[in-house]
Design a protein around this motif. Structure first.
Motif, mmCIF file in Angstrom:
data_model
loop_
_atom_site.group_PDB
_atom_site.id
_atom_site.type_symbol
_atom_site.label_atom_id
_atom_site.label_comp_id
_atom_site.label_asym_id
_atom_site.label_seq_id
_atom_site.Cartn_x
_atom_site.Cartn_y
_atom_site.Cartn_z
ATOM 1 N N SER A 67 0.812 -1.221 0.000
ATOM 2 C CA SER A 67 0.000 0.000 0.000
ATOM 3 C C SER A 67 0.847 1.274 0.000
ATOM 4 C CB SER A 67 -0.937 0.004 1.213
ATOM 5 O OG SER A 67 -0.195 -0.005 2.419
ATOM 6 N N MET A 94 0.639 2.906 -3.386
ATOM 7 C CA MET A 94 -0.713 3.116 -3.915
ATOM 8 C C MET A 94 -1.209 4.503 -3.498
ATOM 9 S SD MET A 94 -2.393 -0.551 -2.819
ATOM 10 C CE MET A 94 -1.574 -2.111 -3.190
ATOM 11 N N ASN A 120 -3.954 6.052 -1.494
ATOM 12 C CA ASN A 120 -4.891 5.567 -0.486
ATOM 13 C C ASN A 120 -5.866 6.664 -0.045
ATOM 14 O OD1 ASN A 120 -3.840 2.757 0.172
ATOM 15 N ND2 ASN A 120 -1.972 3.964 0.357
ATOM 16 N N PRO A 121 -7.109 6.297 0.294
ATOM 17 C CA PRO A 121 -7.690 4.955 0.213
ATOM 18 C C PRO A 121 -7.881 4.532 -1.242
ATOM 19 C CG PRO A 121 -9.393 6.532 0.759
ATOM 20 C CD PRO A 121 -8.096 7.285 0.783
ATOM 21 N N VAL A 122 -7.698 3.247 -1.500
ATOM 22 C CA VAL A 122 -7.763 2.740 -2.866
ATOM 23 C C VAL A 122 -9.217 2.641 -3.323
ATOM 24 C CG1 VAL A 122 -7.257 0.768 -4.353
ATOM 25 C CG2 VAL A 122 -5.596 1.485 -2.622
ATOM 26 N N HIS A 128 -5.290 4.482 -8.833
ATOM 27 C CA HIS A 128 -4.847 4.248 -7.464
ATOM 28 C C HIS A 128 -3.769 3.178 -7.329
ATOM 29 C CE1 HIS A 128 -7.968 6.603 -5.129
ATOM 30 N NE2 HIS A 128 -8.256 6.809 -6.395
#
Length: 272
Positions: free
Chosen positions: A120, A123, A125-127, A135
């Motif tokens: 994560s 990425m 976030n939130p994905v 994302h």
């Protein structure tokens, strides 16, 4: 890929021109690596068309080594994996585990490794459960372009545990090839799952005619090098510009005239 290097990142998707998704992905990339060079390879593919996505990615072989993101993702939000496929040429193919990444390595020296995007840290976030292009995949490409090691993104994945490519390669069997239409371009030419190296095994002379079995209809078509080698309004078969074989109609729409669609089977015969 060293930090600060101006790395090429390509984007392909089934987003239409009225979608902000393309700009969102590009913005995410520049937010992580302002020096990246983003090229829009192909957008506007038919929605959820994994076959067209795989075909589009094959053409990155004509670009410098880079990072290639593909977002044709009908399984977004499910338990399907996000993948980074490293090719032996040095490219990284980034996208969903639905087969769209699995034909391009045939043009890029083969697969060296496959990694799941699971960390994560890399990425946004939130994905989002409906936009992994923004994302997961675009951020992964941007972080890789900065020199993050692929091993940092998650565990390795065995190729045998990945979804197969949406089409296999056709092969010559006794002077005939059982082929599949993998793409119909905007001019109505059809592209087949026949590699040019396999086609050469037919040992055809230029202007030699071959037979195409199109369901109940058969055509005799000359093998030529370019469209103008036949008269206006005539059919032809030739090597396309991306390593495969295509059938066309000189200044006409072959697919529309013969009512041919992607996925249709076609028999190519050297002798009638």
């Amino acid at each position: 890929m060293k930090s600060g290097k101006r790395v090429i990142i390509t984007l392909s998707s089934d987003f239409e021109k009225q979608s902000q998704g393309v700009g969102n992905m590009e913005g995410v990339i520049y937010g992580i690596n302002p020096l990246a060079k983003v090229i829009h390879l192909m957008h506007g593919m038919d929605g959820f068309d994994v076959t067209s996505a795989a075909r589009a990615l094959e053409t990155v072989s004509f670009m410098p080594v880079g990072l290639h993101v593909c977002v044709v993702d009908p399984g977004v939000g499910t338990d399907r994996k996000g993948l980074i496929v490293k090719t032996k040429r040095g490219d990284y193919l980034i996208g969903p585990d639905n087969g769209c990444l699995m034909t391009a390595p045939r043009f890029l020296g083969g697969v060296e490794s496959i990694t799941e995007i699971a960390n994560s840290k890399y990425m946004i976030n939130p994905v989002s459960t409906i936009f992994h292009g923004r994302h997961l995949f675009a951020p992964a490409a941007a972080h890789l372009s900065l020199g993050v090691k692929v091993s940092e993104f998650g565990p390795k994945v065995d190729i045998n545990d990945c979804v197969d490519a949406p089409y296999k390669e056709a092969t010559v069997q006794k002077d005939r090839i059982e082929a599949t239409v993998i793409h119909v371009n905007s001019f109505g030419s059809i592209h087949l799952n026949i590699l040019q190296s396999e086609w050469d095994k037919l040992d055809l002379a230029l202007d030699e005619k071959i037979t195409l079995e199109l369901g109940k209809k058969n055509l005799r078509v000359p093998f030529v090098t370019t469209f103008a080698d036949v008269a206006l309004g005539h059919h032809l078969i030739l090597k396309d510009d991306c390593g495969r074989i295509q059938v066309s109609f000189n200044q006409g729409n072959f697919a529309k005239q013969l009512r041919i669609k992607q996925g249709q089977k076609i028999i190519v015969k050297k002798r009638d």
